[in-house]
Design a protein around this motif. Structure first.
Motif, PDB file in Angstrom:
ATOM      1  N   LYS A 130       0.860  -1.183   0.000  1.00 52.97           N
ATOM      2  CA  LYS A 130       0.000   0.000   0.000  1.00 52.97           C
ATOM      3  C   LYS A 130       0.897   1.234   0.000  1.00 52.97           C
ATOM      4  O   LYS A 130       1.832   1.339   0.799  1.00 52.97           O
TER       5      LYS A 130
ATOM      6  N   CYS B 183      -4.981  -2.736  -9.071  1.00 52.51           N
ATOM      7  CA  CYS B 183      -4.621  -1.855  -7.968  1.00 52.51           C
ATOM      8  C   CYS B 183      -5.837  -1.026  -7.549  1.00 52.51           C
ATOM      9  O   CYS B 183      -6.551  -0.474  -8.392  1.00 52.51           O
ATOM     10  N   ARG B 184      -6.073  -0.940  -6.265  1.00 56.35           N
ATOM     11  CA  ARG B 184      -7.167  -0.102  -5.759  1.00 56.35           C
ATOM     12  C   ARG B 184      -6.683   1.332  -5.669  1.00 56.35           C
ATOM     13  O   ARG B 184      -5.640   1.610  -5.081  1.00 56.35           O
TER      14      ARG B 184
ATOM     15  N   TYR C 277      -8.866   6.262   5.202  1.00 56.28           N
ATOM     16  CA  TYR C 277      -8.689   4.948   4.583  1.00 56.28           C
ATOM     17  C   TYR C 277      -9.581   3.940   5.292  1.00 56.28           C
ATOM     18  O   TYR C 277      -9.489   3.753   6.508  1.00 56.28           O
TER      19      TYR C 277
ATOM     20  N   GLU D 203     -10.400   0.020   5.015  1.00 54.79           N
ATOM     21  CA  GLU D 203      -9.933  -1.219   4.400  1.00 54.79           C
ATOM     22  C   GLU D 203     -11.096  -2.000   3.803  1.00 54.79           C
ATOM     23  O   GLU D 203     -12.189  -2.074   4.382  1.00 54.79           O
ATOM     24  N   GLU D 204     -10.843  -2.546   2.630  1.00 56.78           N
ATOM     25  CA  GLU D 204     -11.821  -3.397   1.966  1.00 56.78           C
ATOM     26  C   GLU D 204     -11.280  -4.810   1.858  1.00 56.78           C
ATOM     27  O   GLU D 204     -10.056  -5.015   1.897  1.00 56.78           O
TER      28      GLU D 204
ATOM     29  N   ASP E 129      -7.735  -6.028   0.170  1.00 58.16           N
ATOM     30  CA  ASP E 129      -6.668  -5.024   0.142  1.00 58.16           C
ATOM     31  C   ASP E 129      -5.296  -5.614   0.469  1.00 58.16           C
ATOM     32  O   ASP E 129      -4.275  -5.111  -0.012  1.00 58.16           O
ATOM     33  N   ASN E 130      -5.263  -6.633   1.280  1.00 59.19           N
ATOM     34  CA  ASN E 130      -3.981  -7.234   1.640  1.00 59.19           C
ATOM     35  C   ASN E 130      -3.400  -8.105   0.528  1.00 59.19           C
ATOM     36  O   ASN E 130      -2.257  -8.553   0.625  1.00 59.19           O
TER      37      ASN E 130
ATOM     38  N   VAL F  95      -2.517  -0.991  -3.269  1.00 52.72           N
ATOM     39  CA  VAL F  95      -3.405   0.136  -2.998  1.00 52.72           C
ATOM     40  C   VAL F  95      -2.577   1.410  -3.166  1.00 52.72           C
ATOM     41  O   VAL F  95      -1.506   1.545  -2.561  1.00 52.72           O
TER      42      VAL F  95
END
Length: 272
Positions: free
Chosen positions: A6, A32-33, A41, A43-44, A47-48, A52
């Motif tokens: 991220k 990529c988000r 921020y 988290e969705e 995401d990991n 991001v």
């Protein structure tokens, strides 16, 4: 990079955050988000397992503006984008005109200000940046000049204090973005920023000169005396040139001044 990370770009407006965002974006996978100017921020799921890329605009928190910058502190890589505050002031001054409806939607007010900036183009030594700033804030019904200066003093002091909160971060200079000398950033991120720093059409009102050092053509001696106490701590901290040497033969390109004002305010009117 094998493992997704991220990345967040921190910077106040008119420091090149949009250009840097689109400079980095082509180097990241399609999935990529993107978080563009989010103030928090959240988290969705997933995401990991993906990159991001976020950029958030730094501004002095107020009762009406309370961003959660801390929510981005969990990011793997943090970029702090800075710019010579003297150049920042010129860009901000011009950008402010298209931010205030009482200016861009009012023919008399807009034409009055354009006339002042055209006079500045014709004879840069005759009109100070201070007087232009005062004209803009008065016409736009902003707080008086001394209140504005106090706000800017608090803002730049806060920017310096914000850096103290960061860990595992890299300072990126606007000037290096313009010169495309971002090798240190690429090494820090573990990628090659292969973008052209070209912003999409929807943000075409944001870039102006894509240069730096132009404040020397805008400032007069009065400006150096007036703004030096405000900006000197920031200039010293980030090792910008401490000499306030103005150009003996200043030249202001209308494309970066009155023509820019006409262009961005016309866009505002079309959107209205």
């Amino acid at each position: 990079m094998k493992n997704p990370i991220k990345i967040v770009i921190f910077g106040q407006y008119k420091t090149g955050t949009t250009a840097l965002f689109y400079k980095i974006r082509p180097s990241l996978p399609e999935n990529c988000r993107e978080l563009f100017e989010q103030t928090v921020y959240k988290e969705e799921s997933g995401d990991n397992n993906r990159y991001v890329l976020a950029k958030t605009i730094l501004g002095l928190p107020t009762p009406d503006f309370n961003p959660d910058y801390y929510s981005f502190f969990c990011f793997d890589k943090k970029l702090l984008l800075i710019r010579d505050p003297r150049d920042w002031l010129i860009s901000s001054l011009l950008f402010l005109i298209q931010q205030e409806r009482n200016i861009w939607a009012n023919d008399a007010n807009l034409n009055y200000l354009i006339g002042l900036f055209e006079e500045k183009e014709k004879n840069p030594h005759a009109i100070s940046v201070r007087s232009l700033l005062e004209a803009v804030i008065t016409t736009g019904n902003f707080p008086p000049l001394m209140h504005t200066m106090k706000y800017l003093e608090d803002r730049f002091a806060w920017l310096l204090s914000f850096e103290l909160l960061l860990e595992d971060y890299l300072v990126v200079r606007y000037e290096d973005l313009v010169d495309d000398t971002l090798g240190e950033m690429d090494q820090y991120l573990g990628l090659t920023s292969k973008g052209e720093a070209i912003v999409p059409e929807v943000y075409s009102h944001v870039p102006r000169t894509k240069h730096y050092g132009n404040w020397r053509h805008w400032f007069v001696k009065e400006d150096c005396d007036f703004f030096r106490p405000l900006f000197q701590p920031y200039i010293k901290h980030y090792s910008y040139p401490s000499a306030w040497e103005i150009s003996e033969n200043p030249a202001i390109n209308p494309e970066h001044c009155s023509a820019y004002i006409r262009r961005v305010t016309a866009r505002r009117r079309r959107e209205l």
